[in-house]
Scaffold this motif. Structure first.
Motif, PDB file in Angstrom:
ATOM      1  N   ARG A 120     -11.039 -14.864  -5.303  1.00  0.00           N
ATOM      2  CA  ARG A 120     -11.369 -13.577  -4.679  1.00  0.00           C
ATOM      3  C   ARG A 120     -11.631 -13.742  -3.187  1.00  0.00           C
ATOM      4  N   ARG A 121     -12.254 -14.829  -2.793  1.00  0.00           N
ATOM      5  CA  ARG A 121     -12.467 -15.075  -1.363  1.00  0.00           C
ATOM      6  C   ARG A 121     -11.132 -15.247  -0.648  1.00  0.00           C
ATOM      7  N   ARG A 122     -10.242 -16.009  -1.254  1.00  0.00           N
ATOM      8  CA  ARG A 122      -8.922 -16.238  -0.655  1.00  0.00           C
ATOM      9  C   ARG A 122      -8.142 -14.929  -0.556  1.00  0.00           C
ATOM     10  N   ALA A 123      -8.169 -14.108  -1.611  1.00  0.00           N
ATOM     11  CA  ALA A 123      -7.449 -12.835  -1.598  1.00  0.00           C
ATOM     12  C   ALA A 123      -7.996 -11.911  -0.518  1.00  0.00           C
ATOM     13  N   ALA A 124      -9.310 -11.826  -0.413  1.00  0.00           N
ATOM     14  CA  ALA A 124      -9.923 -10.966   0.596  1.00  0.00           C
ATOM     15  C   ALA A 124      -9.553 -11.439   2.003  1.00  0.00           C
ATOM     16  N   GLU A 125      -9.517 -12.749   2.182  1.00  0.00           N
ATOM     17  CA  GLU A 125      -9.155 -13.340   3.473  1.00  0.00           C
ATOM     18  C   GLU A 125      -7.721 -12.960   3.854  1.00  0.00           C
ATOM     19  N   LEU A 126      -6.797 -13.098   2.907  1.00  0.00           N
ATOM     20  CA  LEU A 126      -5.394 -12.780   3.173  1.00  0.00           C
ATOM     21  C   LEU A 126      -5.191 -11.294   3.450  1.00  0.00           C
ATOM     22  N   LEU A 127      -5.822 -10.445   2.646  1.00  0.00           N
ATOM     23  CA  LEU A 127      -5.663  -9.008   2.847  1.00  0.00           C
ATOM     24  C   LEU A 127      -6.190  -8.589   4.216  1.00  0.00           C
ATOM     25  N   ASP A 128      -7.271  -9.229   4.643  1.00  0.00           N
ATOM     26  CA  ASP A 128      -7.826  -8.922   5.960  1.00  0.00           C
ATOM     27  C   ASP A 128      -6.878  -9.380   7.064  1.00  0.00           C
ATOM     28  N   VAL A 129      -6.414 -10.609   6.973  1.00  0.00           N
ATOM     29  CA  VAL A 129      -5.532 -11.158   7.997  1.00  0.00           C
ATOM     30  C   VAL A 129      -4.223 -10.369   8.088  1.00  0.00           C
ATOM     31  N   LEU A 130      -3.700  -9.930   6.947  1.00  0.00           N
ATOM     32  CA  LEU A 130      -2.425  -9.218   6.925  1.00  0.00           C
ATOM     33  C   LEU A 130      -2.583  -7.710   7.147  1.00  0.00           C
ATOM     34  N   GLY A 131      -3.798  -7.272   7.440  1.00  0.00           N
ATOM     35  CA  GLY A 131      -4.014  -5.889   7.845  1.00  0.00           C
ATOM     36  C   GLY A 131      -3.972  -4.871   6.729  1.00  0.00           C
ATOM     37  N   ILE A 132      -4.237  -5.298   5.496  1.00  0.00           N
ATOM     38  CA  ILE A 132      -4.172  -4.346   4.373  1.00  0.00           C
ATOM     39  C   ILE A 132      -5.436  -4.375   3.529  1.00  0.00           C
ATOM     40  N   ALA A 133      -6.536  -4.859   4.093  1.00  0.00           N
ATOM     41  CA  ALA A 133      -7.789  -4.942   3.343  1.00  0.00           C
ATOM     42  C   ALA A 133      -8.241  -3.566   2.855  1.00  0.00           C
ATOM     43  N   ARG A 134      -7.959  -2.532   3.637  1.00  0.00           N
ATOM     44  CA  ARG A 134      -8.391  -1.182   3.248  1.00  0.00           C
ATOM     45  C   ARG A 134      -7.681  -0.693   1.991  1.00  0.00           C
ATOM     46  N   HIS A 135      -6.590  -1.356   1.610  1.00  0.00           N
ATOM     47  CA  HIS A 135      -5.835  -0.945   0.420  1.00  0.00           C
ATOM     48  C   HIS A 135      -6.142  -1.801  -0.802  1.00  0.00           C
ATOM     49  N   ALA A 136      -7.180  -2.630  -0.736  1.00  0.00           N
ATOM     50  CA  ALA A 136      -7.434  -3.597  -1.808  1.00  0.00           C
ATOM     51  C   ALA A 136      -7.557  -2.938  -3.175  1.00  0.00           C
ATOM     52  N   ARG A 137      -8.160  -1.749  -3.242  1.00  0.00           N
ATOM     53  CA  ARG A 137      -8.365  -1.097  -4.539  1.00  0.00           C
ATOM     54  C   ARG A 137      -7.297  -0.057  -4.857  1.00  0.00           C
ATOM     55  N   ALA A 138      -6.334   0.081  -3.958  1.00  0.00           N
ATOM     56  CA  ALA A 138      -5.240   1.029  -4.194  1.00  0.00           C
ATOM     57  C   ALA A 138      -4.190   0.400  -5.100  1.00  0.00           C
ATOM     58  N   TYR A 139      -3.283   1.249  -5.595  1.00  0.00           N
ATOM     59  CA  TYR A 139      -2.176   0.778  -6.411  1.00  0.00           C
ATOM     60  C   TYR A 139      -0.912   0.753  -5.550  1.00  0.00           C
ATOM     61  N   PRO A 140      -0.014  -0.201  -5.811  1.00  0.00           N
ATOM     62  CA  PRO A 140       1.142  -0.374  -4.929  1.00  0.00           C
ATOM     63  C   PRO A 140       1.971   0.880  -4.698  1.00  0.00           C
ATOM     64  N   GLY A 141       2.074   1.726  -5.701  1.00  0.00           N
ATOM     65  CA  GLY A 141       2.886   2.927  -5.566  1.00  0.00           C
ATOM     66  C   GLY A 141       2.406   3.880  -4.487  1.00  0.00           C
ATOM     67  N   ARG A 142       1.174   3.732  -4.034  1.00  0.00           N
ATOM     68  CA  ARG A 142       0.616   4.611  -3.001  1.00  0.00           C
ATOM     69  C   ARG A 142       0.856   4.075  -1.589  1.00  0.00           C
ATOM     70  N   LEU A 143       1.463   2.901  -1.474  1.00  0.00           N
ATOM     71  CA  LEU A 143       1.640   2.266  -0.173  1.00  0.00           C
ATOM     72  C   LEU A 143       3.055   2.473   0.352  1.00  0.00           C
ATOM     73  N   SER A 144       3.216   2.307   1.657  1.00  0.00           N
ATOM     74  CA  SER A 144       4.542   2.336   2.263  1.00  0.00           C
ATOM     75  C   SER A 144       5.293   1.055   1.910  1.00  0.00           C
ATOM     76  N   GLY A 145       6.586   1.045   2.173  1.00  0.00           N
ATOM     77  CA  GLY A 145       7.379  -0.149   1.900  1.00  0.00           C
ATOM     78  C   GLY A 145       6.881  -1.358   2.673  1.00  0.00           C
ATOM     79  N   GLY A 146       6.563  -1.157   3.947  1.00  0.00           N
ATOM     80  CA  GLY A 146       6.067  -2.266   4.751  1.00  0.00           C
ATOM     81  C   GLY A 146       4.742  -2.796   4.240  1.00  0.00           C
ATOM     82  N   GLU A 147       3.869  -1.904   3.797  1.00  0.00           N
ATOM     83  CA  GLU A 147       2.577  -2.331   3.250  1.00  0.00           C
ATOM     84  C   GLU A 147       2.762  -3.087   1.940  1.00  0.00           C
ATOM     85  N   ARG A 148       3.677  -2.616   1.098  1.00  0.00           N
ATOM     86  CA  ARG A 148       3.935  -3.323  -0.161  1.00  0.00           C
ATOM     87  C   ARG A 148       4.496  -4.724   0.103  1.00  0.00           C
TER      88      ARG A 148
END
Length: 242
Positions: A120-148
């Motif tokens: 979980r620490r590693r996942a949170a770190e990656l999501l933060d670095v890749l600029g998608i931490a705000r989508h951590a609890r979202a489902y992929p279908g709600r994201l843009s292609g670039g975000e997915r």
């Protein structure tokens, strides 16, 4: 001299009928290189990628990745090797729509038996670095292609693989999302990640690769430094992505 991350020697992949999908290919990729593999449909690009990943076995020749002869591994051994050594990014993301973004990213660590807290620490770190931490609890279908695609890259980097393989990573994206992924690949390469990208997109190769390998009819017909375009400057640091 550094040990190659990828070393193919005289590799062929043949079927009972028709021409060879790959014909006596030899290729070496050094640590930290970003290599684009170009060629028309049916040229052998995807076969090459699948051989490197251990998804296919060669009819002849040897395939060595990060010091391991992947062509000698059985199915279970090959799967373990991919989990530990190779991150894979695909054209159509291959995310699980019934899992959240965070849970998609956690999957490789769970399959590798990494402890839940560390994963979980590693996942949170990656999501933060890749600029998608705000989508951590979202489902992929709600994201843009670039975000997915960023989620797919985070998942691919979860176990800190020495090699990232990208199969047409911008092929399903609009131009803005494609540029987003190009910047991301540049950031990863600048941080030392070894990347092999299979693509039809010459602009992607020029923006992200230091070397271009062209394949036609199953053979390497050119292997040269890439005349790179100047990439857009990204504010994203991927210093923790490795």
């Amino acid at each position: 001299m550094a040990v190659p991350v990828i070393e193919l020697s005289g590799v062929s992949r043949r079927y009972e009928e028709g021409p060879a999908a790959l014909d006596e290919v030899s290729l070496t990729v050094a640590p930290g290189e970003s290599v684009a593999v170009l060629g028309p449909s049916g040229s052998g690009k995807s076969t090459l990628l699948n051989l490197i990943a251990g998804l296919y076995r060669p009819t002849a020749g040897t395939v060595t990745v990060d010091g391991t002869r992947v062509d000698t591994l059985g199915e279970a051994g090959s799967a373990r090797f991919r989990r530990a050594k190779i991150g894979m990014v695909f054209q159509f993301f291959h995310l699980l729509d019934d899992l959240t973004v965070a849970d998609n990213v956690l999957l490789p660590a769970e399959m590798a038996g990494v402890g839940r807290a560390a994963a979980r620490r590693r996942a949170a770190e990656l999501l933060d670095v890749l600029g998608i931490a705000r989508h951590a609890r979202a489902y992929p279908g709600r994201l843009s292609g670039g975000e997915r695609q960023r989620v797919a890259v985070a998942r691919a980097l979860m176990n800190r693989p020495p090699l990232l393989l990208a199969d047409e990573p911008t092929g399903a994206l609009d131009s803005a999302s494609g540029e987003d992924v190009r910047e991301l690949l540049n950031d990863l390469h600048a941080d030392g990640q070894t990347i092999v990208t299979v693509t039809h997109d010459l602009s992607l190769a020029r923006a992200c690769a230091t070397r271009t390998v062209e394949i036609a009819d199953g053979r390497v017909v050119a292997d040269r430094p890439t005349p790179r375009t100047t990439p857009a400057t990204s504010a994203t640091s991927t210093a923790v992505a490795r």
